[in-house]
Design a protein around this motif. Structure first.
Motif, PDB file in Angstrom:
ATOM      1  N   LYS A  75       0.819  -1.204   0.000  1.00 32.14           N
ATOM      2  CA  LYS A  75       0.000   0.000   0.000  1.00 32.14           C
ATOM      3  C   LYS A  75       0.857   1.260   0.000  1.00 32.14           C
ATOM      4  O   LYS A  75       0.604   2.191  -0.758  1.00 32.14           O
ATOM      5  N   GLU A  76       1.899   1.283   0.825  1.00 30.84           N
ATOM      6  CA  GLU A  76       2.754   2.460   0.918  1.00 30.84           C
ATOM      7  C   GLU A  76       3.470   2.730  -0.405  1.00 30.84           C
ATOM      8  O   GLU A  76       3.523   3.872  -0.866  1.00 30.84           O
ATOM      9  N   ASN A  79       0.889   3.924  -3.023  1.00 29.00           N
ATOM     10  CA  ASN A  79       0.527   5.326  -2.777  1.00 29.00           C
ATOM     11  C   ASN A  79       1.635   6.271  -3.214  1.00 29.00           C
ATOM     12  O   ASN A  79       1.359   7.368  -3.712  1.00 29.00           O
ATOM     13  N   LEU A  82       1.507   6.561  -7.141  1.00 32.78           N
ATOM     14  CA  LEU A  82       0.334   7.162  -7.789  1.00 32.78           C
ATOM     15  C   LEU A  82       0.627   8.532  -8.412  1.00 32.78           C
ATOM     16  O   LEU A  82       0.181   8.794  -9.539  1.00 32.78           O
TER      17      LEU A  82
END
Length: 180
Positions: A75-76, A79, A82
């Motif tokens: 997830k990190e 993110n 992105l």
């Protein structure tokens, strides 16, 4: 029966009564000790069962946390990537409409540099392989070519794919051409 015999019989009965009383006290003391040991055994068994149950719960909780960590570990990184994806989308739009190739080239270079810096901030490091000794632990030899000089024998002549480290741990071997 003489008086002496009666006294002896009485003493014998008294002794027998005392022996029975002592035996009864011994039995009741043994029963008390046995009851105490049984109670201790029950307490230990209860503690053991609770400990086994607690350990089983710990293992289940640990497995659940590990699964959750694996599901959210990326997830990190995602993110962080992105904004690079957004820049790549904007660069793709510019490719369609722009007439000046130098502006498009500069924009694409900026996107690639942002991608590299983002990955480096997450611990990714490129391996330097060119003109280094071939190391089977780090490199994957695709082919061998004749070395132009003696210095380059056994060394990496060309790098087809870069190798990478993530936090100083090898995650991809470099695919190389070796001089022979």
């Amino acid at each position: 029966m003489t008086e002496k015999e009666k006294d002896m019989q009485t003493e014998s009965q008294q002794a027998e009564n005392v022996n029975q009383q002592v035996d009864t006290e011994n039995v009741s003391a043994e029963d008390a000790a046995l009851d105490k040991k049984q109670q201790e055994l029950n307490e230990m068994r209860d503690k053991y069962l609770r400990l086994v149950a607690e350990f089983d719960n710990f293992k289940k909780r640990n497995a659940k946390e590990r699964i959750e960590l694996m599901q959210t570990a990326n997830k990190e990184v995602i993110n962080a990537l992105l904004p690079v994806l957004d820049d790549a989308d904007r660069a793709a739009k510019q490719l369609e409409t722009s007439q000046d190739i130098n502006i498009v080239k500069d924009g694409v270079t900026l996107v690639f540099n942002k991608l590299r810096s983002t990955l480096q901030s997450k611990g990714l490091k490129a391996m330097e392989s060119m003109h280094t000794e071939f190391n089977a632990d780090l490199h994957e030899a695709i082919t061998e070519i004749p070395a132009p000089n003696e210095e380059l024998k056994g060394k990496v002549m060309d790098e087809l794919e870069k190798g990478y480290y993530l936090n100083d741990k090898l995650i991809r071997h470099a695919r190389v051409v070796v001089g022979k």
